[in-house]
Design a protein around this motif. Sequence first.
Motif, PDB file in Angstrom:
ATOM      1  N   GLY A  44       0.757  -1.240   0.000  1.00 38.06           N
ATOM      2  CA  GLY A  44       0.000   0.000   0.000  1.00 38.06           C
ATOM      3  C   GLY A  44       0.791   1.296   0.000  1.00 38.06           C
ATOM      4  O   GLY A  44       0.229   2.368   0.215  1.00 38.06           O
ATOM      5  N   ARG A  45       2.086   1.234  -0.330  1.00 38.98           N
ATOM      6  CA  ARG A  45       2.910   2.447  -0.190  1.00 38.98           C
ATOM      7  C   ARG A  45       2.443   3.593  -1.094  1.00 38.98           C
ATOM      8  O   ARG A  45       2.476   4.765  -0.671  1.00 38.98           O
ATOM      9  CB  ARG A  45       4.378   2.122  -0.468  1.00 38.98           C
ATOM     10  N   ASN A  46       2.021   3.277  -2.320  1.00 36.76           N
ATOM     11  CA  ASN A  46       1.579   4.350  -3.220  1.00 36.76           C
ATOM     12  C   ASN A  46       0.237   4.924  -2.780  1.00 36.76           C
ATOM     13  O   ASN A  46       0.041   6.146  -2.766  1.00 36.76           O
ATOM     14  CB  ASN A  46       1.484   3.819  -4.654  1.00 36.76           C
ATOM     15  N   ALA A  47      -0.684   4.055  -2.414  1.00 37.68           N
ATOM     16  CA  ALA A  47      -2.010   4.508  -2.013  1.00 37.68           C
ATOM     17  C   ALA A  47      -1.963   5.300  -0.710  1.00 37.68           C
ATOM     18  O   ALA A  47      -2.653   6.319  -0.566  1.00 37.68           O
ATOM     19  CB  ALA A  47      -2.945   3.313  -1.876  1.00 37.68           C
ATOM     20  N   VAL A  48      -1.162   4.846   0.243  1.00 34.68           N
ATOM     21  CA  VAL A  48      -1.067   5.551   1.526  1.00 34.68           C
ATOM     22  C   VAL A  48      -0.473   6.944   1.318  1.00 34.68           C
ATOM     23  O   VAL A  48      -0.957   7.933   1.883  1.00 34.68           O
ATOM     24  CB  VAL A  48      -0.245   4.737   2.545  1.00 34.68           C
ATOM     25  N   TRP A  49       0.558   7.030   0.487  1.00 37.31           N
ATOM     26  CA  TRP A  49       1.124   8.354   0.192  1.00 37.31           C
ATOM     27  C   TRP A  49       0.069   9.255  -0.448  1.00 37.31           C
ATOM     28  O   TRP A  49      -0.105  10.419  -0.043  1.00 37.31           O
ATOM     29  CB  TRP A  49       2.341   8.247  -0.736  1.00 37.31           C
ATOM     30  N   ALA A  50      -0.647   8.723  -1.453  1.00 34.48           N
ATOM     31  CA  ALA A  50      -1.655   9.536  -2.140  1.00 34.48           C
ATOM     32  C   ALA A  50      -2.758   9.963  -1.174  1.00 34.48           C
ATOM     33  O   ALA A  50      -3.237  11.108  -1.224  1.00 34.48           O
ATOM     34  CB  ALA A  50      -2.236   8.764  -3.321  1.00 34.48           C
ATOM     35  N   ALA A  51      -3.158   9.060  -0.289  1.00 35.20           N
ATOM     36  CA  ALA A  51      -4.181   9.407   0.699  1.00 35.20           C
ATOM     37  C   ALA A  51      -3.709  10.549   1.598  1.00 35.20           C
ATOM     38  O   ALA A  51      -4.497  11.417   1.987  1.00 35.20           O
ATOM     39  CB  ALA A  51      -4.547   8.186   1.528  1.00 35.20           C
ATOM     40  N   SER A  52      -2.412  10.571   1.893  1.00 34.20           N
ATOM     41  CA  SER A  52      -1.872  11.650   2.730  1.00 34.20           C
ATOM     42  C   SER A  52      -1.890  12.991   2.005  1.00 34.20           C
ATOM     43  O   SER A  52      -1.765  14.043   2.648  1.00 34.20           O
ATOM     44  CB  SER A  52      -0.440  11.316   3.169  1.00 34.20           C
ATOM     45  N   LYS A  53      -2.060  12.956   0.683  1.00 32.18           N
ATOM     46  CA  LYS A  53      -2.129  14.179  -0.119  1.00 32.18           C
ATOM     47  C   LYS A  53      -3.565  14.549  -0.485  1.00 32.18           C
ATOM     48  O   LYS A  53      -3.787  15.448  -1.299  1.00 32.18           O
ATOM     49  CB  LYS A  53      -1.294  14.022  -1.401  1.00 32.18           C
ATOM     50  N   GLY A  54      -4.526  13.848   0.083  1.00 32.95           N
ATOM     51  CA  GLY A  54      -5.915  14.216  -0.114  1.00 32.95           C
ATOM     52  C   GLY A  54      -6.715  13.341  -1.052  1.00 32.95           C
ATOM     53  O   GLY A  54      -7.916  13.578  -1.250  1.00 32.95           O
ATOM     54  N   TRP A  55      -6.095  12.321  -1.652  1.00 34.53           N
ATOM     55  CA  TRP A  55      -6.817  11.413  -2.532  1.00 34.53           C
ATOM     56  C   TRP A  55      -7.650  10.436  -1.706  1.00 34.53           C
ATOM     57  O   TRP A  55      -7.242   9.998  -0.627  1.00 34.53           O
ATOM     58  CB  TRP A  55      -5.848  10.633  -3.414  1.00 34.53           C
ATOM     59  N   GLU A  56      -8.805  10.050  -2.238  1.00 35.61           N
ATOM     60  CA  GLU A  56      -9.613   8.968  -1.670  1.00 35.61           C
ATOM     61  C   GLU A  56      -9.212   7.685  -2.398  1.00 35.61           C
ATOM     62  O   GLU A  56      -9.530   7.524  -3.585  1.00 35.61           O
ATOM     63  CB  GLU A  56     -11.102   9.263  -1.850  1.00 35.61           C
ATOM     64  N   CYS A  57      -8.517   6.795  -1.709  1.00 36.56           N
ATOM     65  CA  CYS A  57      -7.774   5.729  -2.372  1.00 36.56           C
ATOM     66  C   CYS A  57      -8.347   4.338  -2.132  1.00 36.56           C
ATOM     67  O   CYS A  57      -8.743   3.992  -1.012  1.00 36.56           O
ATOM     68  CB  CYS A  57      -6.325   5.727  -1.906  1.00 36.56           C
ATOM     69  N   THR A  58      -8.335   3.547  -3.203  1.00 35.78           N
ATOM     70  CA  THR A  58      -8.666   2.129  -3.156  1.00 35.78           C
ATOM     71  C   THR A  58      -7.495   1.345  -3.735  1.00 35.78           C
ATOM     72  O   THR A  58      -6.898   1.749  -4.731  1.00 35.78           O
ATOM     73  CB  THR A  58      -9.930   1.829  -3.978  1.00 35.78           C
TER      74      THR A  58
END
Length: 202
Positions: A44-58
């Motif tokens: 989940g490293r890419n999704a977790v990073w993106a979530a920290s930038k405001g993305w709603e991630c799956t």
Amino acid sequence: MRDLWNQRFAQEGWAYGKRPNAYLKSCIEKLTPTLACFPADGEGRNAVWAASKGWECTVFDYAEEGAKKCKILAEEKNVHVKYIVEDLQSIELEVTDLIACSWFHTPPEVRKIHMPRILHSLRVGGHFIMEGYHKNQLGKKSGGPQNFDLLFDLDEVLAELRGDLAPQMEVIEACVTECVLDESELHRGLASVVRIWLKRTG
């Protein structure tokens, strides 16, 4: 293969580190955060990073152990990531604005059908971004499958992602390049990679 990935992700630490893939990061930073899907994102490293930038991630990935690691990493970063334990052939994605994946190598007979299929979940104006190992990677020690059929040929993959099974996709970037990876012991050193960034236009 599922057992191999579960064994890898069950080990202590993060197999490919906790930082996002550098190419995905550089592209996603140019976009406005909305809905994102990260196929085969493992721990989940890419999704977790993106979530920290405001993305709603799956994330979808068929490794249950990856889901456990992603949950730990998301809690570390105080973000939420939805994780679906499913494979490419059976996943049915909800509508999204971004699909981004790194090192997602599947048998060509699976890739040529199901990668174009999931592009239909993109809204018009949505983006597909990927980085993977080129066929010139064979024999290099910086990661990737040592199976020629699983490595990418740029023209072949582009033809699939923009072919009859895909929606209308505009090329923003498509190249073969060499870069120095520093993600983990499994992805370190000079590598030959394919980078593709497409935008859905119809």
